[in-house]
Every structure is written in structure tokens, then in C-alpha cells.
Design a protein around this motif. Structure first.
Motif, PDB file in Angstrom:
ATOM      1  N   GLY A 130     -12.138   0.260 -18.105  1.00 21.29           N
ATOM      2  CA  GLY A 130     -11.521   0.814 -19.132  1.00 21.29           C
ATOM      3  C   GLY A 130     -10.374   2.002 -18.771  1.00 21.29           C
ATOM      4  N   ALA A 131     -10.178   3.086 -19.632  1.00 20.65           N
ATOM      5  CA  ALA A 131      -9.406   4.008 -19.256  1.00 20.65           C
ATOM      6  C   ALA A 131      -9.855   4.815 -18.000  1.00 20.65           C
ATOM      7  N   PRO A 132     -11.203   5.056 -17.928  1.00 25.37           N
ATOM      8  CA  PRO A 132     -11.726   5.716 -16.483  1.00 25.37           C
ATOM      9  C   PRO A 132     -11.156   5.034 -15.333  1.00 25.37           C
ATOM     10  N   GLY A 133     -11.278   3.469 -15.430  1.00 28.09           N
ATOM     11  CA  GLY A 133     -10.842   2.842 -14.095  1.00 28.09           C
ATOM     12  C   GLY A 133      -9.365   3.007 -13.987  1.00 28.09           C
ATOM     13  N   TRP A 134      -8.515   3.017 -14.839  1.00 32.56           N
ATOM     14  CA  TRP A 134      -7.109   3.415 -14.670  1.00 32.56           C
ATOM     15  C   TRP A 134      -6.896   4.778 -14.233  1.00 32.56           C
ATOM     16  N   THR A 135      -7.801   5.539 -14.594  1.00 34.89           N
ATOM     17  CA  THR A 135      -7.527   7.086 -13.825  1.00 34.89           C
ATOM     18  C   THR A 135      -7.877   7.299 -12.595  1.00 34.89           C
ATOM     19  N   VAL A 136      -9.175   6.539 -12.256  1.00 33.74           N
ATOM     20  CA  VAL A 136      -9.612   6.681 -10.995  1.00 33.74           C
ATOM     21  C   VAL A 136      -8.437   5.597 -10.182  1.00 33.74           C
ATOM     22  N   ALA A 137      -7.834   4.939 -10.521  1.00 34.09           N
ATOM     23  CA  ALA A 137      -7.077   3.879  -9.589  1.00 34.09           C
ATOM     24  C   ALA A 137      -5.771   4.822  -9.482  1.00 34.09           C
ATOM     25  N   ALA A 138      -5.356   5.737 -10.458  1.00 33.16           N
ATOM     26  CA  ALA A 138      -4.091   6.345 -10.317  1.00 33.16           C
ATOM     27  C   ALA A 138      -4.339   7.559  -9.454  1.00 33.16           C
ATOM     28  N   ALA A 139      -5.556   8.105  -9.342  1.00 31.53           N
ATOM     29  CA  ALA A 139      -5.887   9.097  -8.455  1.00 31.53           C
ATOM     30  C   ALA A 139      -5.953   8.630  -6.975  1.00 31.53           C
ATOM     31  N   MET A 140      -6.430   7.542  -6.799  1.00 33.11           N
ATOM     32  CA  MET A 140      -6.454   6.872  -5.382  1.00 33.11           C
ATOM     33  C   MET A 140      -5.057   6.883  -4.831  1.00 33.11           C
ATOM     34  N   LEU A 141      -4.102   6.364  -5.726  1.00 35.93           N
ATOM     35  CA  LEU A 141      -2.750   6.063  -5.295  1.00 35.93           C
ATOM     36  C   LEU A 141      -2.093   7.694  -4.948  1.00 35.93           C
ATOM     37  N   LEU A 142      -2.463   8.516  -5.451  1.00 35.30           N
ATOM     38  CA  LEU A 142      -2.011   9.913  -5.277  1.00 35.30           C
ATOM     39  C   LEU A 142      -2.557  10.507  -4.059  1.00 35.30           C
ATOM     40  N   TYR A 143      -3.612   9.780  -3.576  1.00 30.83           N
ATOM     41  CA  TYR A 143      -4.361  10.175  -2.340  1.00 30.83           C
ATOM     42  C   TYR A 143      -3.560  10.101  -1.291  1.00 30.83           C
ATOM     43  N   PRO A 144      -3.366  11.433  -0.613  1.00 28.22           N
ATOM     44  CA  PRO A 144      -2.280  11.833   0.550  1.00 28.22           C
ATOM     45  C   PRO A 144      -2.375  10.849   1.706  1.00 28.22           C
ATOM     46  N   PRO A 145      -3.465  10.464   2.259  1.00 27.20           N
ATOM     47  CA  PRO A 145      -3.328   9.439   3.526  1.00 27.20           C
ATOM     48  C   PRO A 145      -2.816   8.162   3.086  1.00 27.20           C
ATOM     49  N   ILE A 146      -2.703   7.587   1.731  1.00 29.02           N
ATOM     50  CA  ILE A 146      -1.949   6.395   1.499  1.00 29.02           C
ATOM     51  C   ILE A 146      -0.516   6.719   1.686  1.00 29.02           C
ATOM     52  N   ALA A 147      -0.247   7.759   1.269  1.00 33.19           N
ATOM     53  CA  ALA A 147       1.343   8.049   1.563  1.00 33.19           C
ATOM     54  C   ALA A 147       1.787   8.214   2.918  1.00 33.19           C
ATOM     55  N   ILE A 148       0.728   8.983   3.710  1.00 29.03           N
ATOM     56  CA  ILE A 148       0.846   8.902   5.176  1.00 29.03           C
ATOM     57  C   ILE A 148       1.079   7.843   5.819  1.00 29.03           C
ATOM     58  N   ASN A 149      -0.021   6.625   5.356  1.00 30.45           N
ATOM     59  CA  ASN A 149      -0.027   5.471   5.816  1.00 30.45           C
ATOM     60  C   ASN A 149       1.505   4.615   5.781  1.00 30.45           C
ATOM     61  N   PHE A 150       2.058   4.794   4.730  1.00 28.56           N
ATOM     62  CA  PHE A 150       3.294   4.214   4.391  1.00 28.56           C
ATOM     63  C   PHE A 150       4.420   4.966   5.252  1.00 28.56           C
ATOM     64  N   TRP A 151       4.355   6.289   5.328  1.00 32.37           N
ATOM     65  CA  TRP A 151       5.222   7.053   6.217  1.00 32.37           C
ATOM     66  C   TRP A 151       5.185   6.779   7.589  1.00 32.37           C
ATOM     67  N   PHE A 152       4.084   6.299   8.136  1.00 32.99           N
ATOM     68  CA  PHE A 152       3.880   6.101   9.497  1.00 32.99           C
ATOM     69  C   PHE A 152       4.271   4.484   9.829  1.00 32.99           C
ATOM     70  N   ALA A 153       4.242   3.782   8.637  1.00 30.63           N
ATOM     71  CA  ALA A 153       4.311   2.139   8.921  1.00 30.63           C
ATOM     72  C   ALA A 153       2.940   1.850   9.488  1.00 30.63           C
ATOM     73  N   GLN A 154       1.599   2.513   8.989  1.00 32.04           N
ATOM     74  CA  GLN A 154       0.429   2.278   9.904  1.00 32.04           C
ATOM     75  C   GLN A 154      -0.303   0.843   9.072  1.00 32.04           C
ATOM     76  N   SER A 155      -1.480   0.857   9.891  1.00 33.28           N
ATOM     77  CA  SER A 155      -2.282  -0.420   9.216  1.00 33.28           C
ATOM     78  C   SER A 155      -3.527  -0.161   8.442  1.00 33.28           C
ATOM     79  N   GLU A 156      -3.822   1.163   8.341  1.00 30.53           N
ATOM     80  CA  GLU A 156      -4.952   1.172   7.495  1.00 30.53           C
ATOM     81  C   GLU A 156      -5.180   0.554   6.181  1.00 30.53           C
ATOM     82  N   ILE A 157      -4.116   0.463   5.357  1.00 25.52           N
ATOM     83  CA  ILE A 157      -3.918  -0.185   4.068  1.00 25.52           C
ATOM     84  C   ILE A 157      -4.471  -1.576   4.027  1.00 25.52           C
ATOM     85  N   VAL A 158      -3.900  -2.258   5.209  1.00 22.08           N
ATOM     86  CA  VAL A 158      -4.478  -3.356   5.449  1.00 22.08           C
ATOM     87  C   VAL A 158      -5.943  -3.624   5.708  1.00 22.08           C
TER      88      VAL A 158
END
Length: 436
Positions: A130-158
Motif C-alpha cells: 500500500g501507501a507505506p510501500g510507495w513511501t519506502v520505494a520513493a525513499a530508496m530512489l532518493l538514496y544517494p548511492p543510487i545517484a552516484i551509481n548512475f553518475w559513475f556508470a557503475q555496476s551495483e544496480i545490476v
């Protein structure tokens, strides 16, 4: 928190996710020269496809043999070793059939799909719904290492997606799939080899057998596809990195804490140049792994995946070279603790430790590192804030995640994590007082 408030919070976070996505997209390099870690991936895979040993010399020599497809390398890039496994380069080969700009965009899109799939599987498997799941998912998308992974074109998301698939297999007791998927993760990125310790701790011997068998077959397939010489060259480079605590050309300053999040690197920094520093580092690493082993062994049903997530933290700590983007693989820990908290299965102190880990990551820098840049501006030219603070924040985040996972596993295994109705804890306390 009421349902309306929860929905409003989720909506606000998803608006923030949209804004953050724009910021990250605009931070990506427009020129081939700025493609960061995409360069060794592309160059190494292209070399392997053309029959050139990517581990036979420095990157400059390898790229020169290929005609410098990504332009001239900087001094740092020329010194950087090729430590990506032959299996990873084979996995990356399809992208080399595109020109570098197209391959870079395809790689970013592929990472985005992997991220979405990983979050969907996590929320579906361990919640919350439900709504808590959407909240947690959004918080994870805002987690800085994810942005850093895209910035460096790294492999950790895979790698995150692969590990999430393994977690789902573990939860459904698909032992063969769990062992095989974890073996694939180890073949691709090497350091997930430590996840074998989780399978042993859980006494999942069938999964252990599949892990060993898949690893042997995978190594044979890699040698058959990549050739014997590259496999031997990689083994030589990797062994040198493990035995000498170096990575074959990376400046020594970057292998020390806080730039390197390896737990042993932190101990060696504290110990200085003493002869016993390496022994102390090894002892601390073994102690951290042993504590995780005992905790996972005592855990019954790993319902929220906290035992699995604890080992994700451990393998990050034990990786000889661990950069901040490695923390992407901690996402299952945050989701698991959040889900257990919503089900009233964990005390607040576990949630507080996980929150401390997440908040420390906000100082890591990268495209979304507004707090780190703000502190750097207020400190003037002080080098500590401009360079060391982001790495120190990442290490603090990792340590907090370790203790959060340990406590979560402890409460799950001790039976103290049974679901309670709101107010039931206070009623139980009053009942015990009256009975006494």
C-alpha cells in the motif's frame, strides 16, 4: 500515522524523486571523455571481443590497441587497473556493438530498468504494501548511492537486482535457484563470493551445492568464451590485489580509509604504520564476519530478509576495495527493516539505527549531495569537507547499517519480534506488574 497522511507523504516523496531524477540526468556527462567507469567496462569488453587480453597491461596500452575508442585517457584512468572479472566483461559485450555514446545511454537505461525491477520485487516480496510501500520505494530512489551509481556508470544496480532475485529464491526455499543466482553474482562481481557464508550459516546445503557447482561450471564457461590467457591474467591481478592490499596502480591514498570503505582499511589507518596493522585488520574483519555468521545461524525463518541483508553489509565491508556506490546493495536492508517496523516486529532502536545509516548517506556527495556541498562551501577551502567528509559519511553509514542488521536479526531470532497490536506492548507490561 493516518492513511491520508501516509498517502500525502508518499506523494511528496515521489515529487522529490521526479526532481532528483532531473538533477541526476543533468549531471551525466555529455562527452565521451567524461564517461567515468563506463570506460573500463566498454574498453575491457571490447578488447575481449577482439581477442585482446584486457589484463595484459595498463588501460592506456589496451585502449591503444583498440584505436582509443573512448578518446585519450586521463592520468588517473591510465593508472587504473582492470579488476572487472572476465565474466563481467562477457556480460557487457553486447553494449560494445554500439558506438560509445549509444552504448552509454543504453547502459543507463538498462540500469534504470534493473533498479525498477529490484524495487518492485522487494516491495512485493517483503513489503510493506500500500501507501507505506510507495513511501519506502520513493525513499530508496532518493538514496544517494543510487545517484552516484548512475553518475559513475557503475555496476551495483545490476548486482542489486541479481541479489534481490537471490533473496526471493531464498524466501521461497528455491534452493537450487538461490545457489545458482548467488554464484552468478560472484562470477560477475567477485566480492559476492562471501555470500556463500550466508548459505553455510543457514545450513542450506542444497543451495551450497548448487553454488559450488554453478561456480565451477561458470568458470569453465568463462574460460571457454573469454580464453585461457585473459582468465589467468585476471587471476594474477586479483591475487596481487588481495595479497598486497593494493589494486595494481590505484594511488595508495585512495586505498586507505575513508576513501576505501573496506573495514580492514579503516583498521590499518587507525593503526598507522605498525607491523601488526595488517594482522589487526584481518582479525577485525574475521570478527565482523563471525558475528554475522552466528547471527544468521541462529535465525529461524528469514521472513524480512534481514539475515540475508546482514551478509550484504558484511561482503561490502570485506571487499578489498569498496567505494560508496557499493552501498546500493544495502537497499534490501532498509526495505526489510521498514517492512518489519510497519508490522510491529522490531523495536524503535533498530529503525533508528537504519535511519542513522540512511541519513549519514545524505552527506556522501554525488549528484544529490546537496548537504555535503553546502558544508564544503561553509568550510571554505578546508580539504576535509571537500574530500574526506563524503567518504567518512559513507563509512559511518555502512557501520550503522551493520549494527542495524545485527539487531534486526537478533530480534527476529530471539522471538521478540512477534507482531503486536497497537498498545499491546504496554498491556503486556501492566499484566506482568499485576501478576508479580
Amino acid at each position: 500515522m493516518t492513511d491520508r497522511t501516509q498517502i500525502a507523504l508518499a506523494l511528496a516523496l515521489w515529487i522529490a524523486v521526479g526532481a532528483a531524477a532531473v538533477v541526476v540526468y543533468e549531471s551525466l556527462p555529455a562527452e565521451v571523455a567524461g564517461y567515468q567507469d563506463f570506460k573500463p567496462y566498454y574498453g575491457g569488453a571490447l578488447a575481449l571481443r577482439r581477442g585482446v587480453d584486457p589484463y595484459g597491461g595498463d588501460l592506456a596500452a589496451v585502449f591503444a590497441k583498440l584505436g582509443d575508442p573512448l578518446g585519450k585517457l586521463s592520468a588517473w584512468e591510465r593508472a587504473e587497473p582492470q579488476l572487472d572479472t572476465p565474466a563481467w566483461l562477457l556480460f557487457f559485450e553486447p553494449f560494445t556493438f554500439l558506438k560509445p555514446p549509444g552504448a552509454y545511454r543504453a547502459w543507463a537505461a538498462f540500469n534504470l530498468l534493473c533498479l525498477g525491477a529490484a524495487l518492485l520485487i522487494l516491495i512485493r516480496e517483503i513489503g510493506p504494501s500500500g501507501a507505506p510501500g510507495w513511501t519506502v520505494a520513493a525513499a530508496m530512489l532518493l538514496y544517494p548511492p543510487i545517484a552516484i551509481n548512475f553518475w559513475f556508470a557503475q555496476s551495483e544496480i545490476v548486482l542489486l537486482l541479481i541479489l534481490v532475485l537471490a533473496l526471493a529464491a531464498v524466501r521461497h526455499r528455491h534452493h537450487g535457484a538461490a545457489g545458482t543466482i548467488l554464484a552468478a553474482a560472484a562470477l560477475l562481481r567477485a566480492y559476492p563470493l562471501w555470500m556463500f557464508g550466508y548459505l553455510v550459516a543457514r545450513r542450506d546445503w542444497r543451495a551450497c551445492g548448487y553454488f559450488i557447482g554453478a561456480s565451477i561450471l561458470g568458470c569453465a564457461a568463462v574460460v571457454a568464451c573469454a580464453g585461457f590467457a585473459p582468465a589467468v591474467s585476471f587471476a594474477r591481478v586479483a591475487a596481487g590485489a588481495l595479497l598486497t592490499h593494493s589494486s595494481g596502480g590505484v594511488p595508495a591514498s585512495l586505498l586507505k580509509h575513508p576513501a576505501n570503505l573496506n573495514l580492514g582499511a579503516f583498521v590499518r589507518l587507525v593503526a598507522g604504520d605498525h607491523r601488526w596493522a595488517s594482522a589487526a585488520a584481518l582479525a577485525v574483519e574475521l570478527a565482523a564476519a563471525a558475528a554475522a555468521f552466528v547471527a544468521a545461524a541462529a535465525l529461524g525463518d528469514d521472513r524480512q530478509g534481514c539475515g540475508f541483508a546482514l551478509w550484504l553489509v558484511v561482503i561490502t565491508m570485506l571487499s578489498p576495495v569498496a567505494w560508496p556506490q557499493f552501498l546500493v546493495c544495502l537497499v534490501p536492508l532498509y526495505v526489510g527493516i521498514a517492512a518489519a517496523w510497519y508490522e510491529r516486529r522490531l523495536p524503535r532502536r533498530v529503525l533508528n539505527l537504519a535511519a542513522a545509516s540512511y541519513l549519514a548517506a545524505l552527506l556522501m556527495g554525488g549528484p544529490l549531495g546537496f548537504l555535503a556541498r553546502g558544508l564544503a562551501r561553509t568550510s571554505g577551502p578546508h580539504v576535509h569537507f571537500s574530500y574526506f567528509l563524503p567518504a567518512e559519511a559513507a563509512f559511518v553509514s555502512l557501520v550503522c547499517a551493520y549494527f542495524a542488521a545485527c539487531f534486526a536479526v537478533h530480534f527476529e531470532s530471539s522471538g521478540a519480534a512477534a507482531p503486536m497490536r497497537p498498545g499491546a506492548e504496554g498491556s503486556a507490561v501492566r499484566l506482568r506488574v499485576v501478576s508479580n
